[in-house]
Each structure stands twice: as structure tokens, then as C-alpha cells.
Design an enzyme around this catalytic site. Structure first.
Site, PDB file in Angstrom:
ATOM      1  N   TYR A 151      97.242  83.432  71.005  1.00 46.51           N
ATOM      2  CA  TYR A 151      97.772  84.490  70.137  1.00 46.51           C
ATOM      3  C   TYR A 151      98.436  83.829  68.949  1.00 46.51           C
ATOM      4  O   TYR A 151      99.208  82.876  69.109  1.00 46.51           O
ATOM      5  CB  TYR A 151      98.797  85.329  70.905  1.00 46.51           C
ATOM      6  CG  TYR A 151      99.470  86.422  70.087  1.00 46.51           C
ATOM      7  CD1 TYR A 151     100.800  86.284  69.676  1.00 46.51           C
ATOM      8  CD2 TYR A 151      98.796  87.585  69.737  1.00 46.51           C
ATOM      9  CE1 TYR A 151     101.424  87.271  68.936  1.00 46.51           C
ATOM     10  CE2 TYR A 151      99.421  88.588  68.997  1.00 46.51           C
ATOM     11  CZ  TYR A 151     100.734  88.426  68.598  1.00 46.51           C
ATOM     12  OH  TYR A 151     101.353  89.406  67.861  1.00 46.51           O
ATOM     13  N   ASP A 246      99.194  75.730  65.690  1.00 44.16           N
ATOM     14  CA  ASP A 246     100.148  76.840  65.693  1.00 44.16           C
ATOM     15  C   ASP A 246     101.290  76.463  66.636  1.00 44.16           C
ATOM     16  O   ASP A 246     101.188  76.654  67.844  1.00 44.16           O
ATOM     17  CB  ASP A 246      99.458  78.136  66.129  1.00 44.16           C
ATOM     18  CG  ASP A 246     100.434  79.290  66.147  1.00 44.16           C
ATOM     19  OD1 ASP A 246     100.007  80.436  66.406  1.00 44.16           O
ATOM     20  OD2 ASP A 246     101.638  79.062  65.923  1.00 44.16           O
ATOM     21  N   LYS A 274     110.190  80.934  65.489  1.00 40.46           N
ATOM     22  CA  LYS A 274     111.040  80.928  66.685  1.00 40.46           C
ATOM     23  C   LYS A 274     112.219  79.951  66.591  1.00 40.46           C
ATOM     24  O   LYS A 274     113.190  80.220  65.892  1.00 40.46           O
ATOM     25  CB  LYS A 274     110.165  80.712  67.918  1.00 40.46           C
ATOM     26  CG  LYS A 274     109.168  81.901  68.129  1.00 40.46           C
ATOM     27  CD  LYS A 274     108.387  81.785  69.386  1.00 40.46           C
ATOM     28  CE  LYS A 274     107.244  82.775  69.426  1.00 40.46           C
ATOM     29  NZ  LYS A 274     107.609  84.097  69.973  1.00 40.46           N
TER      30      LYS A 274
END
Ligand code: KE4
Length: 444
Positions: A151, A246, A274
């Protein structure tokens, strides 16, 4: 709390959810928070400190969601809170350059040497969508390769359903995402380098980039197989495509320099989020200077953002990364707590006679109701899905909060102590025993 009690949200959370669903789709601002995969409704958080969150009814939970990864120092670490307060006193947003953007960029480039230039944005999705646009602009090519089960945020190009077989074009799996939009997204199988080679053999001269979670965190936690990341590097070099790591989850999480440091594979572009924002909205993309030079205003590839480089978010990120850099033993503690949590999961499941596989990289973990090994999306989906909702609710009933989805990771923070893990172990044993009541899911 009694062993047989099914957890349910407290009265105040129920009242708040009733209001929320009248204003927000599903009562939430991000779908996975809605508890659809585990039943019931979510609790509403009132406050959080260290490893704990308290819901609107005053119930305390040990938190392994950690805001889905950002809170590597735990909730409201004093140095981060103070940094945000003092930044806010000087202004909340300028829409103009300020020094905080430089200091955070300096930390990122120092911690991740492959990142020679970096652009701050406001979310992981912005980072990945911008990195893909940049890869296409830099190479003049249109296709990208992504992996089933990975994702990368909700940009159209990533929201696709892997068709049967790994070598098909993606097809939209969300209404509103058109075939044209995703016709340039090719699907490969995580940890199966042959499926990537097949895509390159078929489309090599039109593949701009391979985008990959160097440790998959969105199918549960699935580490890269030996040689997988190196194989991606080799294929990208051979076909002159860009390798995009990623690292929105893994950046600064699995090592000071992220997965690229831990596994020793250099990316051409890296996306971050994050931990980078320490709990405030920050994303970033960066990498080779010659590639980043294509980004506006220096180059022709456009990307912009009103609140990019926001001073409060920069301050929170800087305080977080500084703690990670200034404390020489913090990653040893995170590794140790991650290992203990994995051991507690394994021994509690074994004592209850429940087949379980635990994967771990540093302080990020995943567990699967499956004999194992679980090293592919196919293996993940063969897990016994009936057990997870029962396990999840039993844990909540005993004061432990994990992500309300089997396809997520758990995180321990530097605020998770031995005592916190010991009290979690008791809840784990009870929750695993509870899952024995579940009928085995078909195909599991
Ligand atoms: P955001 O746009 O949610 O900040 O980041 C998107 C993203 C990009 N790349 C990776 C590897 C990610 O894990 C994410 C977002 N992660 C999910 C859960 N693992 C966020 C939780 C949510 O969607 O609410």
C-alpha cells in the site's frame, strides 16, 4: 475485566460515534479506524501518554497502533510537545521559507545518504504520488511496477486490484479510479523477483519505476526475502528504471537510516512520512540530486502544497529525529522490545495451542493465524481470518489495543517497557484461548 466479557465501546464513545456518523463518512476520517474488519464501533480517544491511550469513558489501553507507526517515542513525548508549543508561539504557518525546513532536511539527508535533496509534503500519499510523477518526468516513461499487497497511499495509480496472475495490468478496485488512470500500473508478486523480471521483459523500455515497501507493512509485516531488494536494484539498473523505496513506515523505524540502511540497498528515490513528522502531518520524497533537480521550481515536474514544511510539523519531526540520533542505545532498546513482543506472541499462542506465525523487523511486527512461513501476500491471505476479530476484541477487553485489521503491523515505541510488555502477555494468553472458539475459516 472478566475473561468472557466481549469488549464494547463505552457510553461516551457510543454517543460520540452517533454524532460522528452524521458528519463524517463512517464516522471516521480514515477507513481502517472504523472497526469494520473487527465488528462493533471504535472507541474515541480522549488522551494519550507514553504507551497508553485513554478512551472517552476513561478506559486505558496499551497502544500498539502508535498512530499507525509515527509514534516511535510513544505518545506526547515531552521534548516533542515542548518543541511544538514553542514553534506555535512563533506562528503556525508562514507560507514562506523558514529555518525549520532546513534543519529537518539536514537530519533526513544525514540519516539517509541516498537522499541528496528532499521535498517536504503533508502525507505519505503526497510523497508517493509525487515520487511517481517525478520518476515519470525524469525517465519520460509511463509505467510503474507495484506489488500485490503493498500500500502506497490512496493516489489513483496505487489503488488497483491485482488481477489474477501477477503479470496482468492492474484494474481499478475503487470506483472513481479509471482504467486509463491505472493502465500504466503493473502488478508483481512481493518476494518473487521472477514476476518483476517478467514485467521488465514485457515492458522494460516503458517502466519509469518500481515502487516497493522494502519491508511490507500493509499485508501485516512481511520482510524482504534474501536477495529480493538486491534483485530489484539490479533489474532497475539493467532497464534504467528508478527504484523507489516507500519508507513511509520503515523510515527511521527499522534503523536510523531506514530499511535501506538495514538491508544495504540504495534507492534512487525514497518516500517518507509517519516517524518523520513525530505525530504531525509530514511526508517527504527525496533522492538523487539529478532526479530531484527535475522538481519545480528548478525543473519542469510540478508539485506544490500550502502547508508543506509547516513550522509546527517541522519542529515535531526535528525533535523526534534528534532524539533518535542523540540516544546511542535507542535502537537497541527498540530491537529488544520488538523481540520480546514477538516472543510473547509466540509463547502465548503456543501455550493456547493456536497456530501462529510472527514476522518482525526491529520494532515493527506482524502476526498471522497460520502455520507459516508467511513470506508472501498469498501466504498472508491463507491465514485463518475468523480468528483475528475474536483476538482483537478479547485484547481490547483486557486493555490492549492493536490495529483493527489483520493486514496491518504492530509497533512498539521507546515508551513500551518490560512491565508494559509483561502485562500485555497476560492479555495475549487470554485472547489466544478465546480464538479457539472460532470455527476455522475456509481455505485456512
Ligand atoms: P498517508 O497518506 O496515510 O500519510 O501515507 C500513505 C502510506 C504510504 N506508504 C505506506 C507504506 C503506508 O503504510 C502508508 C499509510 N499507512 C496506512 C496504514 N498502514 C495509514 C493508516 C490509514 O490509512 O489510516
Amino acid at each position: 475485566m472478566s475473561d468472557s466479557r466481549e469488549w464494547e465501546a463505552g457510553m461516551r464513545s457510543v454517543e460520540l460515534f452517533e454524532q460522528a456518523v452524521k458528519l463524517l463518512p463512517g464516522g471516521v476520517n480514515s477507513p481502517v479506524r472504523a472497526f469494520n474488519a473487527v465488528g462493533g464501533q471504535p472507541f474515541f480517544v480522549d488522551r494519550a501518554q507514553g504507551p497508553y491511550v485513554w478512551d472517552a469513558d476513561g478506559n486505558r489501553y496499551i497502544d500498539y497502533v502508535c498512530s499507525w507507526g509515527p509514534l516511535i517515542l510513544g505518545h506526547s513525548p515531552p521534548d516533542v510537545v515542548e518543541a511544538v508549543i514553542s514553534a506555535a508561539r512563533k506562528g503556525t504557518s508562514f507560507g514562506a521559507p523558514h529555518e525549520g525546513e532546513i534543519t529537518l532536511a539536514q537530519e533526513v539527508c544525514r540519516m539517509m545518504p541516498s537522499v541528496e535533496l528532499v521535498r517536504m509534503v503533508n502525507s505519505g500519499t503526497e510523497a508517493t504520488m509525487s515520487a511517481v510523477r517525478l520518476a515519470r518526468g525524469f525517465t519520460g516513461r509511463s509505467k510503474i511496477v507495484k506489488f500485490e499487497g503493498c500500500y502506497h497511499g490512496h493516489a489513483d495509480a496505487f489503488l488497483i486490484k491485482a488481477g489474477s496472475g501477477a503479470a496482468t495490468f492492474g484494474v481499478p478496485n475503487s470506483p472513481g479510479v479509471t482504467e486509463n488512470t491505472v493502465s500504466d500500473t503493473l502488478i508483481a508478486t512481493y518476494n518473487d523477483i521472477e514476476t518483476v523480471a517478467e514485467q521488465f521483459e514485457a515492458h522494460g523500455d516503458d517502466i519509469a519505476a518500481v515502487i516497493v515497501e522494502p519491508v511490507a507493512g500493509n499485508m501485516g509485516c512481511v520482510p524482504p526475502a534474501d536477495g529480493f531488494l538486491e534483485g530489484l536494484r539490479d533489474l532497475c539498473d539493467k532497464y534504467e528504471a528508478l527504484l523507489v523505496f516507500d519508507e513511509v513506515i520503515t523510515g527511521f523505524r527499522v534503523a536510523r537510516g531506514g530499511a535501506q540502511e538495514r538491508f544495504g540497498v540504495r534507492a534512487d528515490l525514497t518516500t517518507l512520512g509517519k516517524v518523520l513528522g513525530g505525530g504531525l502531518p509530514v511526508g517527504a520524497y527525496g533522492g538523487r540530486a539529478d532526479i530531484m533537480a527535475k522538481i519545480s521550481p528548478v525543473g519542469p515536474v510540478y508539485q506544490a502544497g500550502t502547508l508543506s514544511g509547516n513550522p509546527l510539523a517541522m519542529a515535531a519531526g526535528l525533535a523526534t529525529l534528534r532524539r533518535l540520533n542523540d540516544d546511542p542505545s535507542i535502537y537497541l532498546r527498540l530491537e529488544d522490545m520488538g523481540r520480546k513482543m514477538a516472543q510473547n506472541l509466540e509463547s502465548a499462542a503456543r501455550d493456547a495451542g493456536v497456530p501462529l506465525t510472527v514476522n518482525r523487523v526491529g520494532s515493527m511486527l506482524g502476526f498471522f493465524f497460520n502455520e507459516g512461513p508467511v513470506d508472501s501476500y498469498e501466504a498472508v491471505t491463507a491465514s485463518d481470518s475468523n480468528k483475528f476479530p475474536i483476538f482483537f476484541n478479547a485484547l481490547l477487553g483486557h486493555g490492549v489495543s492493536i490495529a483493527p485489521s489483520a493486514f496491518e503491523s504492530l509497533f512498539v515505541s521507546d515508551a513500551h517497557t518490560d512491565e508494559v510488555l509483561d502485562s500485555t502477555a497476560t492479555a495475549l494468553r487470554i485472547a489466544f484461548e478465546k480464538t479457539l472458539e472460532a470455527p476455522r475459516a475456509k481455505g485456512a
